[in-house]
Design an enzyme around this catalytic site. Sequence first.
Site, PDB file in Angstrom:
ATOM      1  N   HIS A  46      -9.154  -4.973  10.289  1.00 59.82           N
ATOM      2  CA  HIS A  46      -9.845  -4.764   9.007  1.00 59.82           C
ATOM      3  C   HIS A  46     -11.193  -4.063   9.197  1.00 59.82           C
ATOM      4  CE1 HIS A  46      -6.904  -7.705   7.657  1.00 59.82           C
ATOM      5  NE2 HIS A  46      -7.297  -7.575   6.409  1.00 59.82           N
ATOM      6  N   GLU A  76       0.823  -1.222   0.000  1.00 65.04           N
ATOM      7  CA  GLU A  76       0.000   0.000   0.000  1.00 65.04           C
ATOM      8  C   GLU A  76       0.848   1.260   0.000  1.00 65.04           C
ATOM      9  OE1 GLU A  76      -0.808  -2.630   1.751  1.00 65.04           O
ATOM     10  OE2 GLU A  76      -2.834  -3.132   1.072  1.00 65.04           O
TER      11      GLU A  76
END
Lengths: 729, 358
Positions: A525, A455
């Site tokens: 998450h 990322e």
Amino acid sequence: MPEYKDLKPLAPWREIKASRDDWAALEPELGTTMLTQMHLIRAFEEKVLELAAQGLVHGPAHSAIGQEGGAVGSAIAMRPGDQVNGSHRAHHQFLAKALCFVERDGIDYQEPFSGEVRHLAKRTLAEILGLAQGFCKGRGGSMHLRWPESGNLGTNAIVGGGVPIAAGAAWVHRHFNTGNVVYTFFGDGAVNIGSVLETMNIAAAWKLPICFFIENNGYAVSTTVAESTAETRLSSRGLAFGISSFKVDGMDPLAVYLASEEANAHMRTGHGPTIIEADVYRFFHQNGALPGSAFGYRTKQEEAQWRARDPLIQAAQHLLERQILGEGAIARLRDQALEMMNAIASELIETSEGKRRIVPSLWPDESFRDFGVRGNLEEFDHVRFEEEETFGGQLKPGVKFVDTIADVMDRRMATDPRIVVMGEDIHRLKGGTNGATRGLARKYPDRCLGTPICENAFTGLAGGMAADGRVRPVIEFMYPDFVWVAADQVFNQIGKARHMFGGGNAMPLVLRTKVAMGTGYGSQHSMDPAGIFATAPGWRIVAPSTPFDYVGLMNSALLCNDPVLVLEHVDLYSSTGSTPTEDLDFYIPLGKAKIVRTGSRMTILTYLSMVRTTVQLADEHGIDAEIIDLRSLDRASVDWQTIEASVRKTNNLLIVEQGAAGTSYGGWLADEAQRRLFDWLDQPIQRVHGADASPSISKVLEAAACARPGDITTALQEMLVAQGLRAVA
Amino acid sequence: MNIILPSLSAGMESGVIARWLKSVGDQVELGEPIAEVETDKTVVELTAEVSGRLKEILVEPGNSADVHQTIAVLHLQEAHAATNVSSVVPVAFAPPSIAKPSCAQSSRIMASPLARRIALENGIDLFGLTGSGPRGRIVKVDVQAASAALGSTSGGTAAEPISNRTANHAAILSAEPARSRGAAEPQFHYETEIEIDALLSLLDEINATRPKNRQISFSDLFVRASAVVMRLSGASLTNDIGVLDRTTDGFRRIIVANAADKTVGALSSEIHHLREHVDAAPARADDQVDVFTVYVSDIAGVSLTIFGADRAVTLSVGGRKRCPVVRGGNLVPASVVKCDLSVDHTTRRSIPRSLRWN
């Protein structure tokens, strides 16, 4: 006994040295230009240190005195369309690239320096001093030097932080087949940080024309290379990624030039990235005018040995030997450079009551403080805004939310070739893990990029692409929590770039991510990132709660010249709504909330999936609540006009969100609301949000950690009771 | 639990139990009316704040009770009350009902910002109101109820913004122009001295029960008296009262809207607030309305007559002093003030009879 087979690295790793023949063959003009550039840079840096010692440089002054050979040797091999960026120690690289830009045909050492050279030196010094006439209007200072016209993309104070951004610029060159290359300069200290290694990997995988130029000066502040890594020949890193790598003596500008020429040939012909490791030495400490030995981490003997290899002396020696210029000319060159810097400094510094100070009129005006944190949205001046209720075209009911995402992205990619989508698995699995990019890879193979799992690197890459301006990247985080993985690029780089570099440079980037509370993905998450992004003023945030709004808000996000977070929610993906049958080309203003239910007893501010839930509960319990879908969540875009009008009517305010308390969004909103609406409130502003801890994987614990319908119902009743009214069934 | 008589309107000190709507032994549900209480303004229904059985009635119909006096006793049925309430709200969130702290008992008035604003706009004195919000906080409904009881607002909505009501505050730069105009044009002028010892005692009595920062002033009493007299006489076109203040620049007039509807406490708060927050605009043509204006000089022994400022009736009170007065053939010491009443010739109504003190 097993059999062994030696494995060979994919790409070559070589050391390059300039021979006496190479020096003999060097074109005189190129040699004197190198020497002149190095003298200009040396005199410039000495002036910076002098001013720093006088307390006139606010903040650190990281000099590269001694390291000029690497910067000049590589810059002089570049062409005007090539680009560079660097780190906190980058005056020399910035100036070398800029000098090559203003004096494309070389500098005649016998002539006085041109007005352009003088202007460049003055604007750079002004920027380092934090003055309005600087390249970034004084915002950037020594560590954030940006002059895009000259190919200087902007230097960076986060170690390794600029590397992914340079790769983004390189991606654009490759995409448009310009043949241009990007050099990203960084030190030995940055070699071990994730941004750099992640970027090496993705750049090699995608064959990006980027040179990872390692200035190995032996010390990360005071920590030695040998202390930091086992393989101290840092160009070795290329072996792991299949990158052609070169090691070179950075004190010899010709050697660096030769290495750069080879690297450029490799990169310009589509063979992917290169690494050049240049061994250099900074004569002074990390910053300031004292040598490193004064701090005890290296010896005076070591410093003397390196000083004897001063690139200015070495280059001069070769030119003297070839009788290209004489000692008098070299002395005049030195004097001329010093004189220019003295004259420039005297225009910026004055003596007042016996003390040296910045000429007061040169400071930026304080009113400039927040200018350009984000753009002024002028790009929306002539666009067509629509709302579902007043939409004139044909609407198709029952459309799945997630299909709308793919549809509007397809429509935009068809009409706007600048749009590039990137993310993990977005090119496979029928459109990523949720189908949001369905069909895009097939139709736009060169603009739908499945990334490695990195990322930080791919976000920075997108930042570099957006800053270039020729493409508009849309990146996807599979889960919002990954923002922490990419935090440097998201917040330090993309979020601050416009403001930090002076307020004028756009950063048109869209980040899509889905809130996944309720799916059992657990602590790492299940974040709602709105609250975190709201702390970064450069970011805009939209949170569409219906397919129709998604179309309008995504179009606006893609049009906007600022980075925009487009929030999605898994609970909404399977929900349905009406979308236009044909027209996917309208916009919804950034900064416009929507009253989705009118009422008089309380105002409820909410967004994303909580909009539908809250409306249902208010209906179910017959509560006279006015519910506002915020839609735009960033500080600049919250629709206070709508909110204030509603609260003035209802006198009671409740903020509903789903996520955990710590990262929650509503805190700042409540703070601002009480400031604006105190005299209209009949009770404290109330909030519904999740628990302290992030949601767990256990279904029961997860449900308890998120704001539930029961929590909202309780809050609605409390809101009534606190008004002296009876709760309703 | 005890049922106490709440303050049902601003400044209410007592009420008459008009009739009981429940008899001893009756089941009473939360929110159900249990009695009708007559105040000096209206008849108000008293509703139960908690469910239970009426155990005892302590004040018979027709009798008066003081605010906060226990008027009946309710026997709480915990189980019943709990099921009754928790079916809609968890017990913890039930309306505060037991021994609701009265604002009168604490120097800090707990009121929502909105309640405070509405109270100010409507001349409601929060002092003495009972709050329906958490921990006895006075909220909008309480002020609206008080306002409705006073009849000062219509429909229970918030009054128009204060800025509109005070648009005709006027700066009067000096008393001199008025005086010269008064000399050139006919004006009526009445003058007298009045004893004020009883008034001062009353003031002390009122202020003894009030917090230090909410004391009623001598001037406030004259504003209240003027407002009541003007209302009763029907002489004025408006129910507003002007209050003239002496400032460093001269004189400034502030206007208290609907002054007769407000208790002296509310008037005092409002005047105090207006003095702090309202910048008087220069006088405009539309300021030329009949407003009974009061000027009370607090400088002992010095009196000042204000002549027909703004073409209105102006009462100047000042020159407060101790002096001998004749009472029953004896000379006794007394506090007196001098009162001047000046009436501009353009005043559209005649001086009401009640304003004539001779």
